[in-house]
Design a protein around this motif. Structure first.
Motif, PDB file in Angstrom:
ATOM      1  N   TRP A 180       0.827  -1.205   0.000  1.00 14.42           N
ATOM      2  CA  TRP A 180       0.000   0.000   0.000  1.00 14.42           C
ATOM      3  C   TRP A 180       0.866   1.261   0.000  1.00 14.42           C
ATOM      4  O   TRP A 180       0.565   2.233  -0.690  1.00 14.42           O
ATOM      5  CB  TRP A 180      -0.944  -0.005   1.200  1.00 14.42           C
ATOM      6  N   GLN A 233       0.911   4.194  -2.948  1.00 19.12           N
ATOM      7  CA  GLN A 233       0.726   5.612  -2.671  1.00 19.12           C
ATOM      8  C   GLN A 233       1.868   6.447  -3.234  1.00 19.12           C
ATOM      9  O   GLN A 233       1.654   7.539  -3.776  1.00 19.12           O
ATOM     10  CB  GLN A 233       0.591   5.843  -1.165  1.00 19.12           C
ATOM     11  N   VAL A 241       1.423   6.747  -6.975  1.00 22.50           N
ATOM     12  CA  VAL A 241       0.382   7.727  -7.321  1.00 22.50           C
ATOM     13  C   VAL A 241       0.948   9.137  -7.279  1.00 22.50           C
ATOM     14  O   VAL A 241       0.675   9.956  -8.162  1.00 22.50           O
ATOM     15  CB  VAL A 241      -0.823   7.582  -6.367  1.00 22.50           C
ATOM     16  N   SER A 277      -2.790   2.107 -11.406  1.00 23.91           N
ATOM     17  CA  SER A 277      -3.654   1.007 -10.966  1.00 23.91           C
ATOM     18  C   SER A 277      -2.936   0.173  -9.921  1.00 23.91           C
ATOM     19  O   SER A 277      -1.732  -0.093 -10.030  1.00 23.91           O
ATOM     20  CB  SER A 277      -4.025   0.122 -12.158  1.00 23.91           C
ATOM     21  N   ILE A 278      -3.674  -0.238  -8.913  1.00 18.42           N
ATOM     22  CA  ILE A 278      -3.072  -1.069  -7.872  1.00 18.42           C
ATOM     23  C   ILE A 278      -2.919  -2.511  -8.341  1.00 18.42           C
ATOM     24  O   ILE A 278      -2.166  -3.286  -7.744  1.00 18.42           O
ATOM     25  CB  ILE A 278      -3.910  -1.016  -6.583  1.00 18.42           C
ATOM     26  N   SER A 308      -7.652  -0.451   2.846  1.00 21.75           N
ATOM     27  CA  SER A 308      -7.342   0.578   1.848  1.00 21.75           C
ATOM     28  C   SER A 308      -7.201  -0.030   0.461  1.00 21.75           C
ATOM     29  O   SER A 308      -7.663   0.537  -0.535  1.00 21.75           O
ATOM     30  CB  SER A 308      -6.055   1.311   2.232  1.00 21.75           C
ATOM     31  N   ARG A 324     -10.700  -0.803  -0.869  1.00 22.28           N
ATOM     32  CA  ARG A 324     -11.412   0.390  -1.340  1.00 22.28           C
ATOM     33  C   ARG A 324     -10.854   0.863  -2.681  1.00 22.28           C
ATOM     34  O   ARG A 324     -11.609   1.301  -3.558  1.00 22.28           O
ATOM     35  CB  ARG A 324     -11.325   1.504  -0.293  1.00 22.28           C
ATOM     36  N   GLN A 325      -9.531   0.746  -2.868  1.00 16.98           N
ATOM     37  CA  GLN A 325      -8.931   1.138  -4.137  1.00 16.98           C
ATOM     38  C   GLN A 325      -9.373   0.205  -5.256  1.00 16.98           C
ATOM     39  O   GLN A 325      -9.638   0.643  -6.387  1.00 16.98           O
ATOM     40  CB  GLN A 325      -7.402   1.146  -4.024  1.00 16.98           C
ATOM     41  N   ARG A 378     -12.713   1.275  -6.380  1.00 18.21           N
ATOM     42  CA  ARG A 378     -12.625   2.476  -7.225  1.00 18.21           C
ATOM     43  C   ARG A 378     -12.234   2.112  -8.657  1.00 18.21           C
ATOM     44  O   ARG A 378     -12.643   2.761  -9.614  1.00 18.21           O
ATOM     45  CB  ARG A 378     -11.604   3.454  -6.654  1.00 18.21           C
ATOM     46  N   GLU A 379     -11.422   1.065  -8.779  1.00 19.18           N
ATOM     47  CA  GLU A 379     -10.956   0.647 -10.100  1.00 19.18           C
ATOM     48  C   GLU A 379     -11.901  -0.355 -10.757  1.00 19.18           C
ATOM     49  O   GLU A 379     -11.619  -0.869 -11.833  1.00 19.18           O
ATOM     50  CB  GLU A 379      -9.545   0.049  -9.982  1.00 19.18           C
TER      51      GLU A 379
END
Length: 257
Positions: free
Chosen positions: A185, A189, A192, A199-200, A229, A232-233, A236-237
């Motif tokens: 994580w 970050q 980003v 993209s994770i 986290s 949640r990412q 979002r993707e």
């Protein structure tokens, strides 16, 4: 301009007569099961057929470790084989299993296509890897390449022997090399901040996939926030399936959207 797209990840499980496993070799079977000494099993299914088999040779699209408890853990699910590439597990071989039965070394060819190649047309390209599977937990602890893959287990101990290798080959093979939840994580970050929209998913694939991360590092008080986290990412993707897997492992009913 060089464009590379992976056409398959060919996993060849090399047979050693002394390995503590039992396996059947039926070329017409739709499924093959290898039993390990500790009570877990490696199950292959979805054989390549037609054009796929002609292109890549005999293989399986899916491999699952069935733990002694009965729980199933798919291997490399984030790279599942599809028409444009993915993971192919070669048939008719067995793992190189350590004397204790704890580890199984898989010989892997990461095969792809370079388009255009040196001759101006699409050409196959491949490289060998040797991921190490913990046969009890389903964790892929490392994924080495090069001369390390040419070794074998000692006959009496879980020691990986590579003739002429000047470093600690056993440590390189059996020490966990992938990022845990907190490190992953933090890496995401930072990416980003440096690159903007990132993209994770690639961070997860680089650690052999989300399921592998959670098998190697189960949720605990120190990493639950990072797993939340990550989930949640993923939402979002648009990846709700993998987010739901984290949710289930954490024991949550719903994540804050």
């Amino acid at each position: 301009m060089l464009k590379c797209s992976y056409k398959g990840l060919v996993v060849a499980l090399v047979f050693l007569s002394w390995s503590p496993v039992q396996a059947s070799a039926d070329k017409s079977a739709e499924r093959e099961k290898i039993d390990f000494r500790g009570g877990s099993s490696l199950i292959f299914s979805l054989p390549l057929k037609g054009r796929e088999a002609k292109t890549f040779g005999p293989g399986w699209k899916r491999a699952v470790l069935e733990e002694a408890s009965g729980r199933e853990t798919p291997l490399f699910p984030m790279e599942s084989f599809a028409s444009m590439g993915g993971v192919i597990f070669a048939r008719d071989y067995s793992p190189r299993v350590s004397p204790s039965g704890r580890y199984a070394v898989l010989d892997v060819l990461r095969a792809g296509v370079v388009d255009p190649g040196p001759l101006g047309t699409a050409e196959d390209s491949s490289r060998q890897y040797c991921p190490v599977l913990d046969t009890a937990s389903g964790c892929v602890v490392s994924m080495q390449t090069g001369e390390l893959c040419g070794g074998n287990w000692s006959e009496k101990a879980d020691e990986w022997i590579v003739t002429g290798y000047e470093y600690d080959a056993t440590k390189a093979m059996t020490q966990h090399e992938f990022s845990g939840a907190n490190e992953l994580w933090n890496q995401f970050q930072k990416s980003v901040k440096l690159n903007g929209s990132v993209s994770i998913r690639q961070h997860l694939v680089d650690s052999a996939g989300l399921i592998n991360i959670m098998k190697c590092e189960p949720p605990n008080t120190s990493n639950r926030a990072s797993y939340s986290s990550i989930a949640r990412q993923l939402i979002r993707e648009g990846d709700r399936n993998d987010a739901a897997y984290i949710e289930k492992e954490l024991g949550f009913k719903n994540y804050e959207r």
